[in-house]
Scaffold this active site. Structure first.
Site, PDB file in Angstrom:
ATOM      1  N   GLY A   7       0.846  -1.203   0.000  1.00  0.00           N
ATOM      2  CA  GLY A   7       0.000   0.000   0.000  1.00  0.00           C
ATOM      3  C   GLY A   7       0.872   1.239   0.000  1.00  0.00           C
ATOM      4  O   GLY A   7       0.506   2.292   0.531  1.00  0.00           O
ATOM      5  N   ALA A   8       2.050   1.102  -0.625  1.00  0.00           N
ATOM      6  CA  ALA A   8       3.075   2.158  -0.536  1.00  0.00           C
ATOM      7  C   ALA A   8       2.670   3.443  -1.242  1.00  0.00           C
ATOM      8  O   ALA A   8       3.221   4.503  -0.956  1.00  0.00           O
ATOM      9  CB  ALA A   8       4.389   1.635  -1.125  1.00  0.00           C
ATOM     10  N   GLY A  60      -4.605  -1.996   1.621  1.00  0.00           N
ATOM     11  CA  GLY A  60      -5.947  -2.493   1.872  1.00  0.00           C
ATOM     12  C   GLY A  60      -6.979  -1.479   1.461  1.00  0.00           C
ATOM     13  O   GLY A  60      -6.637  -0.374   1.032  1.00  0.00           O
ATOM     14  N   ARG A 118     -19.185  -2.274   7.303  1.00  0.00           N
ATOM     15  CA  ARG A 118     -17.904  -2.690   7.908  1.00  0.00           C
ATOM     16  C   ARG A 118     -17.558  -4.126   7.499  1.00  0.00           C
ATOM     17  O   ARG A 118     -16.414  -4.437   7.177  1.00  0.00           O
ATOM     18  CB  ARG A 118     -18.008  -2.568   9.432  1.00  0.00           C
ATOM     19  CG  ARG A 118     -16.757  -2.984  10.172  1.00  0.00           C
ATOM     20  CD  ARG A 118     -16.876  -2.679  11.653  1.00  0.00           C
ATOM     21  NE  ARG A 118     -16.004  -3.524  12.455  1.00  0.00           N
ATOM     22  CZ  ARG A 118     -14.724  -3.281  12.685  1.00  0.00           C
ATOM     23  NH1 ARG A 118     -14.174  -2.223  12.167  1.00  0.00           N
ATOM     24  NH2 ARG A 118     -14.004  -4.095  13.427  1.00  0.00           N
ATOM     25  N   ASP A 178      -2.722   4.067  19.524  1.00  0.00           N
ATOM     26  CA  ASP A 178      -3.652   4.197  20.648  1.00  0.00           C
ATOM     27  C   ASP A 178      -2.874   4.432  21.942  1.00  0.00           C
ATOM     28  O   ASP A 178      -3.262   5.238  22.790  1.00  0.00           O
ATOM     29  CB  ASP A 178      -4.506   2.922  20.761  1.00  0.00           C
ATOM     30  CG  ASP A 178      -5.130   2.555  19.429  1.00  0.00           C
ATOM     31  OD1 ASP A 178      -5.802   3.413  18.835  1.00  0.00           O
ATOM     32  OD2 ASP A 178      -4.913   1.422  18.949  1.00  0.00           O
ATOM     33  N   HIS A 196      -7.617  -2.957  17.687  1.00  0.00           N
ATOM     34  CA  HIS A 196      -7.444  -1.575  17.212  1.00  0.00           C
ATOM     35  C   HIS A 196      -8.764  -1.135  16.575  1.00  0.00           C
ATOM     36  O   HIS A 196      -8.923  -1.048  15.366  1.00  0.00           O
ATOM     37  CB  HIS A 196      -6.300  -1.452  16.205  1.00  0.00           C
ATOM     38  CG  HIS A 196      -6.227  -0.070  15.616  1.00  0.00           C
ATOM     39  ND1 HIS A 196      -5.867   1.031  16.341  1.00  0.00           N
ATOM     40  CD2 HIS A 196      -6.521   0.401  14.376  1.00  0.00           C
ATOM     41  CE1 HIS A 196      -5.934   2.120  15.582  1.00  0.00           C
ATOM     42  NE2 HIS A 196      -6.328   1.757  14.376  1.00  0.00           N
ATOM     43  N   SER A 221      -5.444   9.410   9.964  1.00  0.00           N
ATOM     44  CA  SER A 221      -4.131   9.824  10.475  1.00  0.00           C
ATOM     45  C   SER A 221      -3.033   9.123   9.679  1.00  0.00           C
ATOM     46  O   SER A 221      -3.087   7.912   9.491  1.00  0.00           O
ATOM     47  CB  SER A 221      -4.018   9.475  11.952  1.00  0.00           C
ATOM     48  OG  SER A 221      -4.696   8.270  12.218  1.00  0.00           O
TER      49      SER A 221
END
Ligand SMILES: NC(=O)c1ccc[n+]([C@@H]2O[C@H](COP(=O)([O-])OP(=O)(O)OC[C@H]3O[C@@H](n4cnc5c(N)ncnc54)[C@H](O)[C@@H]3O)[C@@H](O)[C@H]2O)c1
Ligand SMILES: O=C(O)C[C@H](O)C(=O)O
Length: 367
Positions: free
Chosen positions: A44-45, A123, A132, A193, A221, A276
């Site tokens: 996913g670069a 992803g 979801r 987190d 997560h 983020s």
């Protein structure tokens, strides 16, 4: 005179040995500073975390200032092919002294070849209106395929850090489909987190986040993870103090604090209109750096690892625990007292993970 002659003869005989020995020591001293190259895969670069983390790895933030690296950039969507090449050009142009090579590819086999570390960002993000479970099932097939390639082509002791959500369950799939990679080497990221929790406590106590330590992030997560401060301390001029005693508000700790940490990702997403990336990239470097080197003495961090049954958490689940690391090895911190409130929260987040795992199993059975 005789002595001088003897000394001279001795020197002539010994010279080749001495010279040879000097050469060997000289070569050895070079070997010591020239560390073996580490190959780091970033999937996913072409995404936003990829763009933030690649220069950090190339600059030595993740593996230290003396560690040469080769970067393997992988993304799978056809239209990103050009974008990947653009990032490769930028990495080359930046002329990072530690960066010894860049491979940019949409071929997963080439991407995984002999990698020592894999940072799995690739992803599908959940778009508005997307269920979801829909997002989860798509990511599961992605992780199954990438696990197979990693298991076959990465180094046997490859360290894998899964980012892409649902990160704990994606890591679980990776563990199932890449059995040649030791399960101890498969992790998911909950350091974001953890660092968020440090910052909320630091703000409340009017200290810096680096003065606070030993919070625990338990579980998934997701918004069910439990930030637990029962064992957390902070540094003052007069020594270490217990966070819980000094916050002096159980109500704040049980409501606003937990809620803020659990929903910080959402708040950032709302503000940035994107998730983020800067903080995620930075804490991923913290995570791997601690794993490869060590956690400071007297301190633990949180990482999503394969449960060995500690604290009554179902064996085999990828669950976030308090973790200590030393020289590439890690262990779950044992013997911490768990109060009733935390126990209930730990079980709730474990229940969510068990449900995700059984959903994953049903998706994979359908394929
Ligand atoms: N665990 C954490 O703390 C944490 C924090 C932030 C973000 N995340 C997650 O990390 C992931 C990456 O975030 P991002 O902001 O960089 O997303 P992004 O959408 O900007 O990038 C994702 C990249 O993955 C690529 N991709 C899609 N399918 C792929 C596949 N099959 N194989 C390889 N690559 C594929 C896309 O082309 C894209 O370039 C997301 O799932 C996000 O939710 C996790
Ligand atoms: O990618 C997201 O949905 C947010 C991310 O998991 C985060 O915690 O910031």
């Amino acid at each position: 005179m005789e002595y001088l002659e003897l000394l001279l003869k001795g020197l002539i005989v010994l010279f080749p040995f001495a010279f040879h020995w000097m050469l060997i020591t000289y070569k050895w001293s070079f070997r010591k500073i020239e560390k073996e190259l580490i190959k780091v895969l970033v999937t996913g670069a072409a995404g936003q975390i990829g763009y933030a983390i690649l220069p950090m790895i190339a600059r030595g933030v993740m593996l230290g200032p003396n560690q040469p690296v080769t970067l393997h950039l992988f993304d799978n969507i056809k239209q990103v092919d050009e974008a990947l090449n653009g990032i490769k050009m930028e990495l080359i142009d930046a002329a990072f002294p530690l960066l010894k090579g860049v491979i940019a590819t949409t071929d997963i086999v080439e991407a995984c070849k002999d990698v020592n570390i894999a940072v799995m960002l690739g992803g599908l993000l959940r778009k508005e209106g997307m269920e979801r479970m829909d997002m989860m099932s798509k990511n599961m097939s992605i992780y199954m395929a990438q696990a197979l390639a990693l298991g076959k082509h990465a180094t046997a002791d490859c360290k894998v850090l899964v980012f892409a959500k649902p990160s704990n369950t994606n890591a679980l799939i990776l563990k199932e489909f890449a059995p040649s990679i030791p399960e101890k080497n498969i992790r998911c990221l909950t350091r974001l987190d953890y660092n968020r929790a440090l910052n909320q406590i630091a703000k409340r106590l009017k200290v810096h986040a680096s003065d606070v330590k030993n919070i625990i992030i338990w579980g998934n997560h997701s918004s069910t993870h439990h930030p637990d401060v029962n064992h957390a301390t902070f540094t003052t001029k007069n020594g270490e103090r217990l966070v819980r005693e000094h916050v002096a508000s159980d109500h704040w700790l049980k409501t606003e604090f937990i809620n803020t940490v659990q929903h910080r990702g959402l708040a950032i997403n709302k503000a940035r209109k994107a998730s983020s990336a800067l903080s995620a990239a930075s804490v991923a470097c913290d995570h791997i750096c601690d794993w490869v080197f060590r956690t400071p003495k007297g301190m633990w961090v949180s990482m999503g690892v394969c449960s060995d049954g500690s604290y009554g958490i179902k064996l085999g689940l990828i669950y976030s625990f308090p973790i200590k690391c030393e020289n590439g090895k890690w262990s779950i911190v044992q013997g911490l007292k768990i109060d009733e409130f935390s126990r209930a929260k730990m079980e709730a987040t474990a229940k969510e993970l068990i449900e995700e795992a059984s959903f994953a199993k049903s998706c994979l059975n359908e394929q």
